[in-house]
Design an enzyme around this catalytic site. Sequence first.
Site, PDB file in Angstrom:
ATOM      1  N   HIS A  47      -7.604   8.559  -6.520  1.00  0.00           N
ATOM      2  CA  HIS A  47      -6.624   8.332  -7.849  1.00  0.00           C
ATOM      3  C   HIS A  47      -5.854   6.871  -7.654  1.00  0.00           C
ATOM      4  CE1 HIS A  47      -4.486   9.524 -11.273  1.00  0.00           C
ATOM      5  NE2 HIS A  47      -3.179   9.344 -10.787  1.00  0.00           N
ATOM      6  N   ASP A  64     -10.988  11.375  -7.357  1.00  0.00           N
ATOM      7  CA  ASP A  64      -9.800  11.496  -7.869  1.00  0.00           C
ATOM      8  C   ASP A  64      -9.492  13.087  -8.103  1.00  0.00           C
ATOM      9  OD1 ASP A  64      -7.394  11.441  -9.470  1.00  0.00           O
ATOM     10  OD2 ASP A  64      -7.793  10.035 -10.565  1.00  0.00           O
ATOM     11  N   SER A  73      -3.652   6.071 -14.457  1.00  0.00           N
ATOM     12  CA  SER A  73      -3.074   7.336 -14.403  1.00  0.00           C
ATOM     13  C   SER A  73      -2.257   7.610 -15.842  1.00  0.00           C
ATOM     14  CB  SER A  73      -2.108   7.476 -13.095  1.00  0.00           C
ATOM     15  OG  SER A  73      -1.601   8.580 -13.072  1.00  0.00           O
TER      16      SER A  73
END
Length: 577
Positions: free
Chosen positions: A460, A394, A184
């Site tokens: 994610h 995601d 991320s």
Amino acid sequence: MSRLHRILVGAVMGCAGVPGMALAVEDAGDCAGLKAITAAASTITSADSITAPARVSDGVTVRVPFCRVQGVARPSSDSQIKFEVWLPPTAAAWNGRLKVNGTGGYAGATPHARLAQDIADGFVTAGSNMGHDGGENAAWTRAHPEKVKDWGLRAHHSVATAAKALSLAFYGQPVRHAYFEGCSNGGRQALMMAQNYPDLFDGIVAGAPSNFYPDLLMWLLWAGKLQVPVLGQPPVLSAEKRALITQRVLAACDADDGLADGQITNPRACRFNIDSMGSRGDNSLTEAELKVVKAMYAGTTSEGGAQRHTGAKLGSESAWAPDFADGGGYGRFIGHFVYDQTSPPFEWRRDINFSTVYDRVKAALAPITAAPSPDLSAFKKRGGKLIQYHGWNDAVVPPDGSINYLHALTQFEQLRALPKAAFDAQVDALSPQGVVATAEAFGAQVRQYHRLFMMPGVGHCGGGSGPAAIGGGMPEPTPALRDAEHQVVSAVIRWVEQGVAPERIVATRFGADRAIERQRPLCAYPAQAAYKGAGDIDLASNFVCVTAKLQARSIVPGDILQIQDALRQRALILPNR
């Protein structure tokens, strides 16, 4: 442990790989002596020998002895990057490697759990609070532009250089190989390292990177306002409706790869008509709900309909997070940093637009937060290796960004020798056919230093129905599976140190008591896993990696926009001082 001694700056610059560091160590002789180290912009505040087991923070217990060093880096007068470097107690216990850990979101705390695993595996390991304390709260961005720069780009540079200096002083020998991992925002940091600090790390793992950061920030606000138009009111799409859409998408596309297994191997190839759920279909979605779904798929667009950023993929609907924008304080971040809380204060739900505000956000934040440049020439030249991964489901960082970054890398390899004007003309004229032709002609060159692994059914940095345990910012596999075949950090280590590039990494999904439920190979893109046609579908050995021919029709306008965006920012070298 070897006797510590005064180390000349020239020696440090020459053999330790830490330019700009100045050491002053007077016969420290043990862990506590590391407190005597002085380094440019950094101060060591404590150095303690820790016996095992030791509880270092809530929920984190370390079960091996180590030397715990804490310090503060201040590259600016308003900087306060609190970092920790943990060192195995003897040279014999050290594997010769350094691993620095990225952090997701706004960070705000040292990732002790990551450090605990690393020190048990024999690494010198390091992490930081990225320049501020606190979690997903944007208050620290107000009136602190230097702290935003630390979070955006400087923190890991300070941490890594300090860690290398401490290792040299403690063991009397430099770090043999240095590695970085993150997912991320940590994935963005990872690409930042490769692009802007190519001498710091030999191997890098970049997971679900938010490297187009200003665009990603605006996407989060787009998704938030779409799903929750009025703060405090229920989202337009309930969790039940989102789950229903995912079920319908799976029914339409799950078996496209020849196997109905609860996950879509390639959502870009999925053909599902969402109108079949609206008034022209079975009315399972209202017109308001249908409008939100279409806008999420379409991605961010301006008020005039111009594409600004790619959107969520088919099959990811259950993972759409309605409250992410408000809960993460991303609108407040824009108000604090971009608009400097002008009077009246910037209220993102009132003041946001996806044209002029979008442009201003991008202009202000790109120089200190974005890592889209495909120019990895310096990193490649010194033999650096980069593994990138991304979950297909995601919806926080749309996965097309990783594929388009790979396409930008291949385009750059083709165009790199052209004069600027000719380069830019080629970028302006980029077409789907050109993307495909260049991927075929120059993909092998990029594969020498970069590999991308797409993860079916994975959200994610984890979550979803697909196997996700590969480490590197994703869930960790069990110790028995922390090898180059199953763990991405081990894979990049083998690539760097043995020259064995990963063609596939086996991802694992664990059930109760960490029992293995499913394992699947992740294949180096554009290859994907294909069932052999017989055997247990939960065993990776019953799948092979197959590369289908890339089709121009799979490259849509949003992809072209993103590839062009990366290429136009090829010279984006961020201010690190």
